[in-house]
Structure formats: structure tokens, C-alpha cells
Design an enzyme around this catalytic site. Structure first.
Site, PDB file in Angstrom:
ATOM      1  N   THR A  84     -44.049  32.537  -5.582  1.00  0.00           N
ATOM      2  CA  THR A  84     -43.025  32.239  -4.573  1.00  0.00           C
ATOM      3  C   THR A  84     -41.952  31.365  -5.192  1.00  0.00           C
ATOM      4  O   THR A  84     -42.230  30.600  -6.116  1.00  0.00           O
ATOM      5  CB  THR A  84     -43.584  31.439  -3.376  1.00  0.00           C
ATOM      6  OG1 THR A  84     -43.962  30.130  -3.841  1.00  0.00           O
ATOM      7  CG2 THR A  84     -44.744  32.133  -2.714  1.00  0.00           C
ATOM      8  N   ASP A  85     -40.714  31.474  -4.692  1.00  0.00           N
ATOM      9  CA  ASP A  85     -39.742  30.452  -5.058  1.00  0.00           C
ATOM     10  C   ASP A  85     -40.296  29.132  -4.542  1.00  0.00           C
ATOM     11  O   ASP A  85     -41.195  29.110  -3.684  1.00  0.00           O
ATOM     12  CB  ASP A  85     -38.348  30.750  -4.488  1.00  0.00           C
ATOM     13  CG  ASP A  85     -37.274  29.928  -5.219  1.00  0.00           C
ATOM     14  OD1 ASP A  85     -37.628  28.966  -5.952  1.00  0.00           O
ATOM     15  OD2 ASP A  85     -36.071  30.234  -5.061  1.00  0.00           O
ATOM     16  N   TRP A  86     -39.753  28.038  -5.059  1.00  0.00           N
ATOM     17  CA  TRP A  86     -40.360  26.723  -4.787  1.00  0.00           C
ATOM     18  C   TRP A  86     -40.251  26.346  -3.298  1.00  0.00           C
ATOM     19  O   TRP A  86     -39.197  25.996  -2.806  1.00  0.00           O
ATOM     20  CB  TRP A  86     -39.726  25.672  -5.702  1.00  0.00           C
ATOM     21  CG  TRP A  86     -40.501  25.467  -6.975  1.00  0.00           C
ATOM     22  CD1 TRP A  86     -40.844  24.250  -7.503  1.00  0.00           C
ATOM     23  CD2 TRP A  86     -41.061  26.442  -7.866  1.00  0.00           C
ATOM     24  NE1 TRP A  86     -41.595  24.425  -8.654  1.00  0.00           N
ATOM     25  CE2 TRP A  86     -41.754  25.748  -8.894  1.00  0.00           C
ATOM     26  CE3 TRP A  86     -41.090  27.834  -7.891  1.00  0.00           C
ATOM     27  CZ2 TRP A  86     -42.418  26.397  -9.932  1.00  0.00           C
ATOM     28  CZ3 TRP A  86     -41.764  28.476  -8.921  1.00  0.00           C
ATOM     29  CH2 TRP A  86     -42.406  27.769  -9.918  1.00  0.00           C
TER      30      TRP A  86
END
Ligand code: BGC
Length: 793
Positions: free
Chosen positions: A229-231
Site C-alpha cells: 500500500t502507499d504509506w
């Protein structure tokens, strides 16, 4: 050694779930008792942003020294996959020299609109160019043993409200434009990782989107790697694992693990999905990656030279009237502009690099021992503007040649927020007007990671677009000005005359929660060409100090069938008196009455270096895919029955050679679409978009007390509550503490991270500091369930 399947069978459900949750800000989780190692991630893409230890990224600019390459928007202008592969390889070595396993890059999203704050980090408005350059970068990086994590998948084309926005994209634009760059990169370079974006696509968060993560990515494209996932982009852990997500980053202090275990026991989390996710994480962690055995210092010195070379091959010569360029090395220039003394070379946010060395444009002149006078002309702070401009104009009256360096200030281009308009600061534009009134011999160097309006372009003789040129932009600029390097960059995006000319201008960032991509496939040149909308400088354009001629287009066959390819051959001649490089650009053309089809689309290119007077023949292969359309019902690309054209041009000359192609595919029933999608003149309407796409655009709603949820941002929650405003301002102050300049991009980025991130996502990234209980309390306060009447307003 045990097989992965055996390893997985021995792990408990708790352990499997733990593996799918990050351990800290940069590491996956290790299970030492099971002999499962972790893996370490670090940011890219224009260098390595390595934060020591488990760093929680507070203080985004704190990172170990590494090479700062030109940013992606410049990199793409090289049109040179081999060179960009070298860049990937260099970043890979730097990563391995610090034991980094996975580099978070490249970013490959399509530049839908010039105002996106992160456009400097993306390659192009065209998916073929973005895909090919991205693939080259990945291949280079992965050749060192480091893994690439291609990002941000998908439909992440704006920064304002990137955590809340819902990108509504019709099936044709989705596959032929927005996903196509990812497809090319995945299928040709096989990145080990892919990062799902923050936003929703057609109503579902990218992290939970089984169509994107499973159907398209794994089934259609055969992706075998790990989805990260993106952060803080994970929306719902159970939905995400079921949908094809593997690793939640950064650590949310296992916030969602209990819920995942419960769902597993209840059969709502599929056991096979959990095993797939844990297995992918184990595979990435266990992969043997060679260590970098050389000297890091020598590596940085070598990579610095490569960064300069890339900029010299990327900068785009946009104007050269009366051959004002190149200048003679002994020709004394008057250099004007604060940007010459404080030259920007990168954008802000998670791609920020601390280079070992750097050169401004004035440094470049000094190092090359070239004579020059200098006047600041303007200040970014606008202090003493009138005096600075008056002094510069007075000096320009007596100067033979004047070089003005202009560009966007640092605070304009960042991850996390968009630009409010497409203009350069007014004082810079006014200065050029005043200079043009006193001297005809003006050369402009432009420093900006994305297009700006250039209202003075007819008043200047020379114009070089440096973009954001990396740590040695100053040395590169001087080599380009003097002709030591002959410009060969070609624009990877169109430069519209004014923002209003952009197809998405009226809709972009107006209603992020239902962001209609109403212009569909008509983005960039795909729109300007068909709408007959003049631009300041077109996609693919760039001059050279020599001249080139294109001739003799021939095709080895005049028809194409499924599974075949055809070869287009042309002759290119360097007709001038200097050595130089040119780009052969090959498009496939569609008839003007085709719905949802641009007049032409890039499908092949090759950069060629030719000595003065030299001629060469270039052959570019066009597979059947280059003539195919997306068929959503079949979920496949399909060759149509159509009359198409092959169009070939070169960067320095807009005239084109054409040859007809009889495309012998399947005849498909013609779709009846609103006229705008056949003939896109002016702007699309939402009503036409809904008719064309079947997607419904929701009206923008502002939540009121009683309606707030954990998905609202502190800014929203604070609208009606002084208490929430107080709490968030304390949080904001603590995040921006240590940042000296409150107007800097770093301060603005940190502010938007606190204020515009949904509360639950903030909690996910807080490493346990902001608990779920506190989140629920804050939402209850905003909904006036507590302290009613006391802190309202
Ligand atoms: C960015 C990513 C980046 C990550 C880690 C996110 O905010 O969108 O591109 O890789 O942070 O720094």
C-alpha cells in the site's frame, strides 16, 4: 530448503497476518523464530531517500546523502531508455550499498492536468513513453538485485485531496491511457513490487480494488510480485487482502490485525488470499540480493556525472531564433534572476534527496571560467522587487546578450498539494517584458518541473527548458548554452498556451470526492490535436543546434492481422554542421470520425545520434497491439477492422510522413456516443460524461456535525469545532517544529499531511500514538456527542 508452500503451512494464522503488516516505517515484519527475514524499503525515484533506522519520516528532508538525478519530467524528455536504465542501475547500486531491498519507484502516473503537484515526479502525458521509460528504469534498477516498486497504482492524478478522491474513469480511458503505462512496465520489466495509491477508482479504494489488484494486475498482466500500500493508503485490511493487496505500509501498530483474525475465523477473510499475501512478502524478503562491494564515495562521484549527463540529454531547446545559441565560451553574458543563484533542481515531498554536491547556474559559469555579470532581477520573497528589476533593466540596456533564469519557486511544486494556477510568479513575467523592451537578445532558461504559461515566448530569441535538472543542473546548463552539449531533449508533455486550454481545466480539483475524468482519452496532445487547439509547444517537440531531415517512410506490409507486427523504416539525416541526436517518433493515426480515438497515438520511438552530415536508416516495429482497442466486454485488447495510418516525425520538425495501414481485425458494432467524444471541441459536460461512461457523478457534499466519520480530515472535523481546531493545531505545530521557513514546501507538505489526511489514516501512520479510541473520540466531539455547545463554531 523448504518450499514456500511448506513454510506457509507451518505458520499460525496470527503469524500469517503479522507478515502482511509492516514492522515500522520502512521494514516488513521478520519472524525470527520461523527464520523469515524482513525487507527494507526506501524512497525513489530520482535518487535514494534513505532514512536511517526505522525512521518515521517526520522531517521528510532528513536522509542519507545520495545522488540527486533530474526528476522524472526531465528524465522522460531524454526519450532514451538505455540512458534511463543506467539511472535505474545507479540508484540500485546506491540502494544495495545501504542494504535497501526495495526502492519505491518509479512513479508512472499519467499527467492528466498540468497543475498536479506531483507532475515533476511523473514521466509523461503519454502511456507508451511513460511505460517504456519506466520499464527501462526498472530493468536497470533490478539488474543490481534491488527490487522496484512501481507506483501509484492507479488513477492517482491529483495531489489535493489525494486520500479522499474518487477518480471516475471510463473503461476506454482507464485501459488505453491510465493503466497502459503500468501494463507496459509490468509486462516488459517485471517489477517485484507495485504500490497501490491512496485514492478510489470508480468508487473503490485502490487498496481494496479487486478489479485492479487481481483481475487486471494478476490475471490479465500476470504480475507475480508483491502489492504494497502507499504509506497509510490501506482502507480495509480484510477487503484489501481479499482484493489482492499483500503488505500494509507503514506499520499501523497492528491496528487491524485483530479484525483480520476475526474475519479469518468467520470465513470473511479468504484463507487462500492471506496465504498469497504472506507468501509474496516472504518471497520478497527471502530473495537473495547481491551486496554492493565497491566504494560508496566513488559510486556517488560516478553517479553525479551520470546525473549531469542525463540532464544534458533531457533539457529541451524550445526556441533558437537567429541562432542566438549556442553562445561562444568567451562571450560575456549578463545573467539575471535569483533562480540563477539559487537554482532549483528537485521537487518536494517523499522524493526529496540530499545530494553530496550541487551546482547552481552561476556555479556552472564559475566552474567553466566563463565571464558573466549578474543581477538578481527579482526575489522569490518579492522584497525590493522594483529596485531589483530596475537595476537589471538598466544593466540589460548595455549588455549584448542577456540570459534570464526564471521558474517556479520551491513552495510551488510538491507532493501533497497542487498548484493553484499555471503561472510563473508575476514579478518574473513582468521582468521579462521589461527586458524585452530594452534588448532583442534575450535567452531564457526555464526551471520548473511542469508546464507554466509562457506569455513572453514571442519576445525572446532563445528558450531552454531545464525542468528540475538534478544536482548538477548548473554545469549541464552551461554545457548546453555553449554547445559543449547539443540539446536533444524532446517534450514528454504538451505546453498549453494557457490553463484554460486544458481539456480538464473546468473540472480538475473541483469535486475530488467524485472526480469525473470527463475528457476521457482526450488528455494532452490527444486533445489538442483533435480539438485543433493551438499549444505553445507540442508533445514530442525539441530543437537542436544542428538540423535533421526525415525521408523515405516505408512499411514492410500495408496490412496487419492479429498476432502480427509490421516494420516502419525511415531515413534520418543530420543536415547541419554539428553532431547531435534526434528522436524518431512513430504514431498510429485514426480517422477523424472515430469515437474515443485521438487523431494519433505514440506507439514507437528511437533516439539516434548522428555525426554532422551522417545518414541512417531507422526501423521501428509496431506489434498488432499498437493498432488495437480495449474491448471491455471481452476484457481484452482487440484488433479492429479499420483504416489506420502510420505517422512518423522527428522532434525538431513537426511535419510528418504517413503511410496507410489496412487493419484486418474484427468489426465491432459502433457505439453511439455524445458528439464531444467524436469531436472534442471545447470542454466536456458532466451529462455527456455520464451518458458516455455510465458513471454517476455525485454532487460535492460538505459534512455537518452528526455526519462526520473517521474518514474525514482534521480540517473538515475542525470546521464546526474550536476544540478540534485547537488539538490539530498542536499536532500541526509539533510536525512542523524544526522547519525554519513556514512558507517552505516542506512546511506546507507537513501541514497538508496533518490537516488533509483522513483521521483514521493519520492514526494508521502514527505508529500507535493516535489510537483508534482517540480517533473515535475526536469524531464524536466533531459530531457534538461530547462538549455540545461549549467548543462549537
Ligand atoms: C508517497 C509515496 C512514498 C511514500 C513513502 C507516500 O506519501 O505517496 O510515493 O513512496 O509516501 O515515503
Amino acid at each position: 530448503m523448504q518450499s514456500l508452500a511448506d513454510q506457509l503451512t507451518q505458520l499460525t494464522p496470527e503469524e500469517l497476518i503479522q507478515l502482511t503488516s509492516g514492522a515500522d516505517f520502512w521494514h516488513s515484519k521478520a519472524l525470527p523464530d520461523r527464520h523469515i527475514p524482513n525487507f527494507r524499503m526506501s524512497d525513489g525515484p530520482n535518487g535514494l531517500r534513505y532514512q536511517a533506522g526505522s525512521g518515521d519520516a517526520l522531517g521528510i528532508n532528513e536522509s542519507v546523502i545520495s545522488t540527486c538525478f533530474p526528476t522524472a519530467s526531465a528524465v522522460a524528455c531524454t526519450w532514451d531508455p538505455e540512458l534511463i536504465s543506467e539511472m535505474g542501475r545507479a540508484i540500485g547500486h546506491e540502494a544495495r550499498s545501504l542494504d535497501v531491498d526495495m526502492v519505491l519507484g518509479p512513479g508512472i502516473n499519467i499527467k492528466r492536468n498540468p497543475l498536479c503537484g506531483r507532475n515533476f515526479e511523473y514521466f509523461s502525458e503519454d502511456p507508451f513513453l511513460a511505460g517504456m521509460i519506466g520499464a527501462a528504469w526498472i530493468k536497470g534498477l533490478q539488474s543490481t538485485g534491488a527490487a522496484a516498486c512501481l507506483k501509484h497504482f492507479a488513477g492517482n492524478n491529483q495531489e489535493n485531496d489525494r486520500l479522499l478522491s474518487d477518480s471516475l474513469i471510463d473503461e476506454t480511458a482507464l485501459h488505453e491511457l491510465y493503466l497502459e503505462a503500468f501494463r507496459i512496465a509490468v509486462q516488459t520489466a517485471h517489477p517485484e513490487g507495485i504500490m497501490c495509491s491512496y485514492n478510489k477508482v470508480n468508487g473503490t479504494y485502490a487498496s481494496d480494488n479487486s478489479y485492479l489488484l487481481t483481475e487486471v494486475l494478476r490475471h490479465q498482466w500476470d504480475f507475480k510480485g508483491t502489492v504494497v500500500t502507499d504509506w497509510g493508503a490501506l482502507n480495509d485490511k480484510v477487503a484489501s487482502l481479499n482484493a489482492g493487496g499483500d503488505l500494509e505500509m507503514p506499520s499501523s501498530a497492528n491496528m487491524f490485525d485483530p479484525e483480520a483474525l476475526k474475519a479469518l475465523n468467520a470465513g470473511k477473510l479468504k484463507a487462500a488470499a492471506l496465504r498469497r499475501a504472506a507468501g509474496n512478502v516472504i518471497q520478497t524478503a527471502e530473495k537473495k540480493r547481491p551486496a554492493f562491494t565497491g566504494e560508496r564515495e566513488a559510486l556517488l562521484a560516478e553517479d553525479g556525472r551520470l546525473a549531469q549527463k542525463i540532464e544534458e540529454n533531457a533539457a529541451v531547446l524550445l526556441k533558437n531564433d537567429d541562432q542566438i545559441l549556442p553562445i561562444r565560451p568567451d562571450q560575456k553574458l549578463l545573467v539575471i534572476g535569483q533562480m540563477a543563484a539559487a537554482t532549483r533542481y528537485q521537487g518536494a515531498g517523499s522524493s526529496h534527496i540530499n545530494p553530496p554536491e550541487k551546482s547552481t547556474i552561476l556555479d556552472g559559469f564559475k566552474k567553466a571560467k566563463m565571464p558573466y555579470d549578474y543581477q538578481p532581477g527579482y526575489a522569490f520573497s518579492r522584497e525590493n522587487d522594483d529596485q531589483l528589476a530596475a537595476d537589471a533593466v538598466a544593466a540589460a540596456k548595455d549588455a549584448q546578450t542577456v540570459l534570464v533564469v526564471v521558474g517556479l519557486p520551491e513552495s510551488a511544486e510538491s507532493e501533497g498539494f497542487d498548484r493553484p494556477n499555471m503561472k510563473l510568479p508575476a514579478n518574473q513575467n513582468q521582468l521579462i517584458d521589461r527586458l524585452a523592451a530594452v534588448t532583442p537578445n534575450l535567452i531564457v532558461l526555464l526551471v520548473a518541473g511542469a508546464p507554466v504559461e509562457l506569455p513572453w515566448r514571442s519576445q525572446v530569441k532563445g528558450l531552454i527548458n531545464l525542468y528540475l535538472g538534478g544536482q548538477f543542473v548548473g554545469d549541464a546548463a552551461v554545457n548546453l548554452l555553449t554547445g559543449k552539449a547539443n540539446p536533444s531533449g524532446k517534450l514528454a508533455e504538451s505546453y498549453p498556451i494557457s490553463y484554460q486550454d486544458v481539456a480538464s481545466a473546468d473540472l480538475y480539483d473541483r469535486n475530488p470526492q467524485s472526480a469525473a475524468y470527463a475528457e476521457s482519452v482526450y488528455v494532452g496532445y490527444r486533445y489538442y490535436d483533435k480539438a485543433n487547439q493551438p499549444v505553445a509547444f507540442p508533445f514530442g517537440f525539441g530543437l537542436s543546434y544542428t538540423t535533421f531531415q526525415l525521408s523515405d517512410l516505408s512499411l514492410d506490409q500495408s496490412q496487419i492481422q492479429a498476432d502480427q507486427a509490421l516494420n516502419a523504416t525511415v531515413t534520418v539525416t543530420n543536415t547541419g554542421d554539428r553532431d547531435g541526436a534526434e528522436v524518431v517518433e512513430v504514431f498510429v493515426g485514426n480517422s477523424a470520425d472515430s469515437p474515443l480515438k485521438p487523431l494519433k497515438e505514440l506507439k514507437g520511438f528511437q533516439k539516434v545520434f548522428l555525426k554532422a552530415g551522417q545518414t541512417t536508416s531507422v526501423t521501428i516495429t509496431l506489434p498488432a497491439h499498437a493498432f488495437s482497442d480495449w474491448n471491455d466486454q471481452q476484457q481484452a485488447w482487440q484488433l479492429p477492422a479499420a483504416h489506420k495510418t502510420v505517422l512518423v516525425k522527428i522532434g525538431s520538425d513537426q511535419s510528418q510522413l504517413t503511410a496507410p495501414v489496412d487493419v484486418r481485425g474484427q468489426s465491432l458494432p459502433k457505439k453511439e456516443l455524445p458528439d464531444w467524444y467524436v469531436n472534442p471541441v471545447g470542454k466536456p459536460t458532466l451529462a455527456d460524461f455520464t451518458t458516455m461512461s455510465g458513471l454517476t457523478v455525485q454532487p460535492a457534499i460538505t459534512a455537518q456535525p452528526g455526519q462526520y466519520t473517521r474518514l474525514n480530515t482534521p480540517r473538515e472535523l475542525g470546521t464546526h469545532s474550536a476544540l478540534i481546531r485547537k488539538i490539530t493545531s498542536i499536532l500541526k505545530n509539533s510536525m512542523t517544529k524544526g522547519i525554519a521557513d513556514p512558507e517552505s514546501s516542506e512546511a506546507k507538505f507537513m501541514e497538508t499531511i496533518v490537516m488533509d489526511t483522513p483521521l483514521i489514516r493519520l492514526a494508521q501512520q502514527s505508529g500507535g500514538k493516535l489510537s483508534l479510541t482517540l480517533v473515535n473520540k475526536l469524531v464524536a466531539i466533531a459530531n457534538r456527542h461530547y462538549f455540545k455547545g461549549i467548543f462549537d463554531r
